[in-house]
Design a protein around this motif. Sequence first.
Motif, short mmCIF file in Angstrom:
data_model
loop_
_atom_site.label_atom_id
_atom_site.label_comp_id
_atom_site.label_asym_id
_atom_site.label_seq_id
_atom_site.Cartn_x
_atom_site.Cartn_y
_atom_site.Cartn_z
N ASP A 149 0.95 -1.10 0.02
CA ASP A 149 0.00 0.12 -0.04
C ASP A 149 0.73 1.10 0.07
N LYS A 152 3.12 3.16 -5.76
CA LYS A 152 2.76 2.29 -6.79
C LYS A 152 3.92 0.93 -7.37
N LYS A 156 3.52 -3.73 -6.86
CA LYS A 156 3.72 -4.77 -7.89
C LYS A 156 4.61 -5.74 -7.42
N THR A 201 -1.79 -2.74 5.52
CA THR A 201 -1.90 -1.30 5.27
C THR A 201 -1.33 -0.48 6.50
N SER A 285 -6.33 11.46 8.35
CA SER A 285 -5.14 12.13 7.29
C SER A 285 -5.65 11.76 6.12
N ARG A 286 -5.40 12.92 5.34
CA ARG A 286 -5.63 13.03 3.94
C ARG A 286 -4.37 12.79 3.08
N LEU A 287 -3.38 12.51 3.90
CA LEU A 287 -1.91 12.31 2.95
C LEU A 287 -1.29 10.95 3.25
N THR A 288 -0.83 10.39 2.37
CA THR A 288 -0.11 9.13 2.49
C THR A 288 1.05 9.28 3.59
N GLY A 291 3.97 10.07 1.37
CA GLY A 291 3.76 11.55 0.94
C GLY A 291 3.76 12.69 1.94
N LYS B 51 -13.22 7.28 -1.88
CA LYS B 51 -12.32 8.04 -1.00
C LYS B 51 -11.06 7.65 -0.37
N VAL B 53 -8.35 7.53 -2.13
CA VAL B 53 -7.11 8.13 -2.86
C VAL B 53 -6.84 9.40 -1.89
N LEU B 54 -5.62 9.37 -1.30
CA LEU B 54 -5.18 10.63 -0.74
C LEU B 54 -4.91 11.68 -1.48
N THR B 55 -4.95 12.89 -0.74
CA THR B 55 -4.41 14.11 -1.35
C THR B 55 -3.30 14.18 -2.06
N ASP B 56 -2.16 13.47 -1.64
CA ASP B 56 -0.85 13.60 -2.46
C ASP B 56 -0.93 12.96 -3.44
N GLN B 57 -1.60 11.40 -3.59
CA GLN B 57 -1.59 10.59 -4.57
C GLN B 57 -2.61 11.28 -5.70
N THR B 79 -3.12 3.59 -10.68
CA THR B 79 -2.81 2.16 -10.84
C THR B 79 -1.56 1.73 -11.56
N TYR B 98 -5.32 -1.81 -1.90
CA TYR B 98 -6.04 -1.70 -0.84
C TYR B 98 -7.05 -0.73 -0.50
#
Lengths: 313, 447
Positions: A149, A152, A156, A201, A285-288, A291, B51, B53-57, B79, B98
Amino acid sequence: MTTVASTTAGLPTDGAPHLSHLDVLESEAVHIFREVAGEFENPVLLFSGGKDSIVMLHLALKAFAPAAIPFSLLHVDTGHNFPEVLEYRDRVVARHGLRLHVASVQDYIDRGVLRERPDGTRNPLQTLPLTEKIQSERFDAVFGGGRRDEEKARAKERVFSLRDEFSQWDPRRQRPELWQLYNGRHAPGEHVRVFPLSNWTELDVWQYIAREDIELPGIYFAHEREVFRRAGMWLTAGEWGGPKAGETVETRLVRYRTVGDMSCTGAVDSDATTLDAVITEIAASRLTERGATRADDKMSEAAMEDRKREGYF
Amino acid sequence: MSVPSGTTGSTGSTGATSRTGATVDTLAFATAGSVDDGKSTLVGRLLHDSKSVLTDQLEAVERVSASRGADAPDLALLTDGLRAEREQGITIDVAYRYFATARRRFILADTPGHVQYTRNMVTGASTAELTVILVDARNGVVEQTRRHTAIAALLRVPHVVVAVNKMDLVGYEESVFAEIAGEFTAYATGLGVPEVTAIPISALAGDNVVEPSAHMDWYGGPTVLEHLETVPVGQDPATRAARLPVQYVIRPRTAEHPDYRGYAGRIVAGTFRVGDEVTVLPSGRTTRISGIDLLGEPVDAAWPTQSVTVLLQDDVDVSRGDLIVPSAAAPALTQDVTATVCHVADAPLTVGQRVLLKHGTRTVKAIVKDIPSRLTLDDLSQHPHPGRLVANDIGQVRLRTAEPLPLDAYADSRRTGSFILIDPGDGTTLTAGMVGDFAAGATACGR
């Protein structure tokens, strides 16, 4: 023909108990650890003192209980590690009577084999000490805490990922991974990177840490720290090379979401001082994870793929 | 406090919580479909609209889309992760994604559509409980649709969804959808697929993927995400005959545990209880279970898919590769294996070839005695005695193994009925194998 009469007698009518998704992830990771222990001669577990490798170690301890873990640990020390993390590392190694190998980036720089980068980050410099240690110690399986997770290119990755004698990853020549039949065959000089946390995750990792009450280094929880702003991130001030002229140090309440090299791992503003508060913060959080806190992943769109191809974990 | 009937008390599990705090389970599913059917867009849409997908992606996708001159973010970029994939605009290899909603956690195997990557669809389907097959509404059921449906049937994926995509390009016409859904369902049912769900969608516009469509009042069924959230998961292999492949022998040899000798493995089917009479295969020795440790904690019983350590009453010889089964429900041992296989390597599989066969935790030498037929996926006819199988071929194989194996039919167990063939020279995974003849449905359609 097979019959099931004798084994189903006495079963509750609603079948097997429901396993939570953390139970399933735990069981899968343990299965992967045991497959490697059964098939390889000389495995090693990459241990950075970060939360993912701490969870891996916890799972490995459970997988072989009440016996000891049948492999050693390997830490790639960038020379810019957080002192709290090194202290944690040494304490855990001593408590469980483990053997720790250290591959040191600073040694390579001191010997003139590697050169400091202009941007001061040592993350890309870890690849050579890591791969040379794998070759010199003849490790044939290397456990990493990578999760699909995260990124990208990591999406894979196989669970068992073959690396050639130069430790390189070729995503176009990966082995298909069917059912749970992991193929660990490799030629001398090659090794297999193994990712027991592939299907986890970030939130799973934190929920598992909370469920199992696993101790973490203090930098994962909110604390006051001297930091300065660079490339949109709060970096820890220190002898590694920050701040430069024009960068101002201030004291802020922060915590770390990932633990890597001080030169490229940013802190996040946070008042989360407990596991529950951290989980609430991550869920909102809205950031990975990367990130928010990793400068090195932003170098190019394929930064991770390129480094993994060269042998990075 | 009452404990939900499904919770294992012994592990102290508190259950998993989603972002909203509810208990969730996991659905593993795979996508399939022809190139340009919009698979990556569907996956991107599922991630984006749920929802996940986070902001930075999203910012990264917007940045790249804008730099290529696109007016809207290209969700397929979420992807396609490899350089070559972005360059060619196609998906090369299986990727795992995920995401979670309040009701369920999802593991998505995103598989490529190209014919030459059929093996990757097999890989994705081997662990999936559901497959979403995309069909372009303008083209209807095509050869690749039939190929992917046949693979889902062969691999016995329990649930199949046909997502009729690009409905926006056919005026959201009910008759177009009805015809494709009817043709697909008849074909899939003929192959023995137990359950087909057809959903009209536009992945690009977002119709019926996460949100119900405003353009298709005539459709009263679930959106793709609603269906994924509610389809029943878990085939309950606990009620089947128990199977424990032994992975590793745990012998601490410490002062605290001088005589501990445990057989570690992951239960693939059935229930094991302390006191059960069991047989160790292939030796055939019989004893009783004297204890079960669940990751360090003693328990009375254990179920799939728990990783456990079993202690036996008698000091019988047990090692990695053995299979522990209930004495009353032991599979037969055989050295002659008939299987349906999908060849996944570039080098062919030929009659007379020497290979390694990995079944459960056991790897044995084997020889390919015969390849009686190859399945032509276009029309499901069987080509007799092809002599060899090349990459992406599906066929029947007869093998002779150097040692007897305890095999179940794949129709009875996806775990103990499956195996892989390995090249003893370079370790390449050659072939995915399913014990038994072609699935009954496929044979019936095989003409």
